[in-house]
Motif scaffolding. Structure first.
Motif, PDB file in Angstrom:
ATOM      1  N   THR A 193       0.793  -1.113  -0.189  1.00 40.33           N
ATOM      2  CA  THR A 193      -0.139   0.056  -0.200  1.00 40.33           C
ATOM      3  C   THR A 193       0.993   1.035  -0.096  1.00 40.33           C
ATOM      4  O   THR A 193       1.601   1.128   0.287  1.00 40.33           O
ATOM      5  CB  THR A 193      -1.185  -0.134   0.981  1.00 40.33           C
ATOM      6  N   ARG A 358      -2.844   5.278   4.563  1.00 38.16           N
ATOM      7  CA  ARG A 358      -4.486   6.518   4.459  1.00 38.16           C
ATOM      8  C   ARG A 358      -4.267   7.535   5.447  1.00 38.16           C
ATOM      9  O   ARG A 358      -4.962   8.280   5.866  1.00 38.16           O
ATOM     10  CB  ARG A 358      -5.109   5.559   4.072  1.00 38.16           C
ATOM     11  N   THR A 405      -4.757  10.029  -1.806  1.00 36.77           N
ATOM     12  CA  THR A 405      -4.325   8.323  -2.308  1.00 36.77           C
ATOM     13  C   THR A 405      -5.133   7.748  -4.131  1.00 36.77           C
ATOM     14  O   THR A 405      -3.711   7.300  -4.567  1.00 36.77           O
ATOM     15  CB  THR A 405      -5.607   7.692  -1.194  1.00 36.77           C
ATOM     16  N   ALA A 406      -5.982   8.139  -4.848  1.00 35.09           N
ATOM     17  CA  ALA A 406      -6.173   8.483  -5.449  1.00 35.09           C
ATOM     18  C   ALA A 406      -5.043   8.536  -6.838  1.00 35.09           C
ATOM     19  O   ALA A 406      -4.704   8.489  -7.920  1.00 35.09           O
ATOM     20  CB  ALA A 406      -6.952   8.435  -5.935  1.00 35.09           C
ATOM     21  N   TRP A 408      -1.510   7.660  -6.213  1.00 35.48           N
ATOM     22  CA  TRP A 408      -0.451   7.472  -6.724  1.00 35.48           C
ATOM     23  C   TRP A 408      -1.345   5.639  -6.869  1.00 35.48           C
ATOM     24  O   TRP A 408      -0.547   4.593  -7.221  1.00 35.48           O
ATOM     25  CB  TRP A 408       0.075   6.872  -5.380  1.00 35.48           C
ATOM     26  N   ARG A 409      -2.723   5.512  -7.218  1.00 31.05           N
ATOM     27  CA  ARG A 409      -2.754   4.212  -7.344  1.00 31.05           C
ATOM     28  C   ARG A 409      -2.726   4.073  -8.492  1.00 31.05           C
ATOM     29  O   ARG A 409      -2.137   2.681  -8.433  1.00 31.05           O
ATOM     30  CB  ARG A 409      -4.612   4.444  -7.770  1.00 31.05           C
ATOM     31  N   ARG A 413       0.296  -0.404  -8.717  1.00 29.24           N
ATOM     32  CA  ARG A 413      -1.072  -1.332  -9.298  1.00 29.24           C
ATOM     33  C   ARG A 413       0.204  -1.444 -10.130  1.00 29.24           C
ATOM     34  O   ARG A 413       1.139  -3.239  -9.607  1.00 29.24           O
ATOM     35  CB  ARG A 413      -1.770  -0.378 -10.447  1.00 29.24           C
TER      36      ARG A 413
END
Length: 426
Positions: A193, A358, A405-406, A408-409, A413
């Motif tokens: 994460t 988070r 957080t979006a 670094w998505r 992945r």
């Protein structure tokens, strides 16, 4: 045949680990395992398995070991003392990381070069050394095999994994064999994460692009490093051997392992600290206290002038698995030494649901909103901790935790796809 005192001590020292490992592999009676420490399932570390096998992996080798106070047997004898007493191992050097081999130094310090009083072995300092300099230390030590055995805590910015990486690169440069003995990731290996490091921000708290909470064990990291990064740094991979654990599952927290906890560093006193660390260590990049100098480092956060509004704002985010308590404390050293300050204490009530990264972002966002004195460290150390300037800039621009957080998505992945190839436990 008469046994020397050194051989006798060595065999006595490894007898418990040998019986445990035999039980785990079905080669001996199950009752040899005995009761598990703390009521957990019995996990056998890499050292347990190495010693149970009579150190055959080290036979005929001149050995040096990179370790610290966490390199212990189940009954809390240090593995250096155990191996030194056993004539089946030619142990001739110890290499100390940050905080030192015996763990006496605070953050950003080491013990230097000295001879260990307990064994007489030379102890070499690896802290802040890498590349040709560290390769030279390995060469001067006279070893042909470097062993690594240190308890990690699962966060990219915990420096022991970069000691592992630096030592692997140096061993490749020096033509040394490298052996990694595995220990559990204390916060599970379920998933990776958080943001992935941008190489432009590489430092000793992040050499290569891995996630902020990597979700791997040290042998899995060693395999990943050797497959992805060491050849780029050293021109070739290191000659690597890994000794995995038995009995560990990816969903295990540390208290499920049956192993004793030894603080890996002075401000990592309990597995509870490790649980929150990959998120709340981000406060090292601010002018707030991250709880150093208290009995609950990284669980207590605060600053002079913060009041109950921060706990209320953090609670209002609805973050899963954690409660925030209004707290007041006076650190005995580090930031705000001797001064009573206000802040929050994290209380994780559902660790399966808790997301430390988070949560750390949410606490940064709310601290900046409720406290006018909030500031980043002048050197922008937060960028090295998060792996880029993105988090800092988004918080300054007023972004909320979901937006951050979006961001670094996609990178996360990609890292997860690479990581998957090197996982060795189910």
């Amino acid at each position: 045949m008469a046994l020397s005192r050194r051989v006798l001590l060595g065999r006595l020292a490894t007898a418990g680990a040998a019986g445990a490992a035999l039980a785990a592999t079905g080669a001996g009676p199950a009752q040899a395992a005995g009761p598990a420490h703390g009521g957990g399932r019995r996990v056998h570390t890499g050292f347990d398995r190495l010693s149970a096998d009579g150190y055959r992996l080290l036979e005929g080798r001149t050995v040096g070991i990179v370790t610290n106070p966490t390199g212990v047997t189940r009954d809390l004898r240090h593995i250096v003392d155990v191996m030194h007493a056993d004539e089946r191992v030619r142990l001739t050097a110890v290499f100390g990381p940050e905080h030192g081999f015996r763990g006496t130094a605070q953050a950003g310090g080491s013990e230097g070069r000295y001879d260990d009083p307990a064994t007489g072995l030379p102890v070499y300092d690896t802290y802040n050394k890498s590349g040709r300099e560290l390769a030279g230390i390995f060469g001067a030590s006279g070893v042909d095999t470097v062993v690594f055995d240190i308890q990690d805590v699962g966060a990219r910015f915990y420096t022991y994994i970069w000691t592992l990486y630096d030592c692997m690169v140096a061993a490749a440069l020096a033509g040394k064999r490298f052996v990694v003995l595995d220990r559990p990731n204390p916060v599970t290996g379920r998933s990776a994460t958080g943001p992935v490091l941008d190489k432009a921000y590489a430092s000793f708290v992040g050499r290569e692009p891995i996630a902020q909470a990597h979700g791997m064990t040290v042998t899995e990291l060693a395999l990943l490093f050797n497959g992805e990064f060491v050849p780029q740094a050293a021109g070739r991979p290191v000659e690597l051997e890994t000794v995995p654990m038995t009995g560990w599952r990816r969903t295990d927290f540390f208290d499920a392992t049956g192993l004793p906890w030894v603080p890996p560093s002075p401000n990592m006193p309990t597995p509870d600290t490790a649980l929150v660390y990959s998120g709340t260590c981000l406060f090292e990049g601010t002018n707030l206290s991250e709880g150093r100098g208290t009995t609950r480092p990284f669980e207590l956060l605060g600053a002079d002038g913060i009041d109950r509004r921060w706990a209320a704002a953090a609670t209002g985010l609805g973050l899963p698995g954690v409660h925030f308590r209004e707290a007041y404390f006076a650190p005995t050293f580090s930031k705000f030494q001797g001064k009573t300050i206000g802040g929050v204490q994290l209380h994780v009530h559902d660790r399966e649901a808790f997301d430390p990264v988070r949560t750390g972002i949410g606490l940064l966002v709310t601290a900046k909103r409720v406290w006018s004195g909030f500031a980043w460290r002048p050197d922008n150390g937060i960028d090295r901790l998060t792996g880029s300037s993105t988090v800092r800039k988004m918080i300054d621009a007023g972004a909320d935790p979901d937006e951050i957080t979006a961001a670094w998505r996609a990178g996360l992945r990609r890292f997860r796809a690479v990581r998957r190839r090197y996982l060795r436990y189910s």
